[in-house]
Motif scaffolding. Structure first.
Motif, PDB file in Angstrom:
ATOM      1  N   CYS A  87       2.094  -4.472 -37.553  1.00  0.00           N
ATOM      2  CA  CYS A  87       1.568  -3.807 -38.737  1.00  0.00           C
ATOM      3  C   CYS A  87       1.027  -4.887 -39.679  1.00  0.00           C
ATOM      4  O   CYS A  87       1.732  -5.838 -40.001  1.00  0.00           O
TER       5      CYS A  87
ATOM      6  N   CYS B 154       3.410  -5.233 -43.004  1.00  0.00           N
ATOM      7  CA  CYS B 154       4.809  -5.696 -43.026  1.00  0.00           C
ATOM      8  C   CYS B 154       5.161  -6.546 -41.817  1.00  0.00           C
ATOM      9  O   CYS B 154       6.279  -7.037 -41.721  1.00  0.00           O
TER      10      CYS B 154
ATOM     11  N   CYS C 296       2.486   0.544 -39.249  1.00  0.00           N
ATOM     12  CA  CYS C 296       3.762   1.078 -38.784  1.00  0.00           C
ATOM     13  C   CYS C 296       3.993   2.400 -39.530  1.00  0.00           C
ATOM     14  O   CYS C 296       3.317   2.682 -40.523  1.00  0.00           O
TER      15      CYS C 296
ATOM     16  N   CYS D 114       4.739   1.999 -43.360  1.00  0.00           N
ATOM     17  CA  CYS D 114       3.606   1.618 -44.217  1.00  0.00           C
ATOM     18  C   CYS D 114       2.557   2.733 -44.274  1.00  0.00           C
ATOM     19  O   CYS D 114       1.915   2.926 -45.304  1.00  0.00           O
TER      20      CYS D 114
HETATM   21 ZN   LIG Z   1       4.319  -1.798 -41.845  1.00  0.00          ZN
END
Ligand SMILES: [Zn+2]
Length: 243
Positions: A24, A27, A36, A39
């Protein structure tokens, strides 16, 4: 160095991504999609209620979300950390919100992304507005005129400039591009940009198209720094009513 960067970006990274799931970009945790799950939810929290906000005007502006928090970070990751893949979901979401809105019109409309200056686009490797427009068109089925506009003036970032300075900076920044230049299209134009702030950039683009006899029916952007309209006056009138 340049050649190594090129080989990494264009050959090795895409090749490795076939085997390795990319992380991702927000993050760095592993992700099945562009973001992800965590997020993605965070980005969605920046969406305006009702699927998007319409800023009315001579040319109505439709914006998916508020330029803040995870949406702001996602746009920064896309533009400045070489994550063009982020444009894909953002463009889809923009299309979904717009299609459900009262300003959606699919009749004789073509999509034109706000272009970058060629030099800047070469440095970045892509124009995010074009990528957004591309995935927007995948959902809506509209046709894109990639070169509907051309940027002839390299402009500095508008952030932090006064309104007057912004207008001066973007003045004469665009010309009608080769896709619309020779044959005046019967279709109207929908402009797509990534971030909408004061509107100085898109207004300059609209002016150029209109001077060329091309009608602009709407502006779309994924995020804006503008606050949604109508909230304060509504509270005020409520108060008046109660009194
Ligand atoms: Zn993420």
């Amino acid at each position: 160095m340049k050649i190594i960067k090129f080989i990494w970006k264009k050959i090795l990274k895409p090749f490795l991504n076939i085997f390795l799931k990319p992380n991702c970009p927000l993050c760095q945790r592993s992700a099945d999609r562009e973001f992800c799950q965590y997020c993605e939810k965070q980005v969605w929290r920046c969406q305006f209620p009702g699927g998007g906000e319409i800023f009315p005007g001579e040319v109505p502006v439709f914006i998916w979300g508020q330029y803040k928090d995870s949406l702001k970070r996602a746009i920064a990751a896309m533009k400045y950390k070489d994550n063009p893949q982020i444009a894909k979901p953002l463009g889809y979401w923009l299309a979904d919100g717009w299609l459900a809105s009262s300003v959606a019109t699919l009749d004789k409309v073509v999509v034109v992304p706000i272009p970058m200056h060629k030099k800047k686009e070469r440095e970045r490797g892509f124009n995010q507005a074009e990528l957004l427009a591309n995935s927007f068109c995948e959902v809506t089925g509209l046709q894109m005129r990639r070169n509907g506009l051309a940027r002839v003036k390299q402009t500095q970032a508008l952030y932090g400039l006064s309104r007057g300075e912004r207008l001066e900076t973007v003045k004469d920044a665009f010309v009608v591009g080769k896709d619309l230049r020779n044959r005046r299209p019967r279709a109207s134009v929908l402009l797509v940009d990534d971030i909408y702030t004061t509107g100085a950039t898109v207004n300059s683009a609209i002016e150029v198209l209109q001077k060329g006899g091309i009608r602009v029916v709407g502006v779309l952007a994924i995020a804006t720094t503008k606050k949604p309209r109508g909230k304060k006056p509504r509270l005020k009138s409520q108060k008046l009513f109660n009194n």
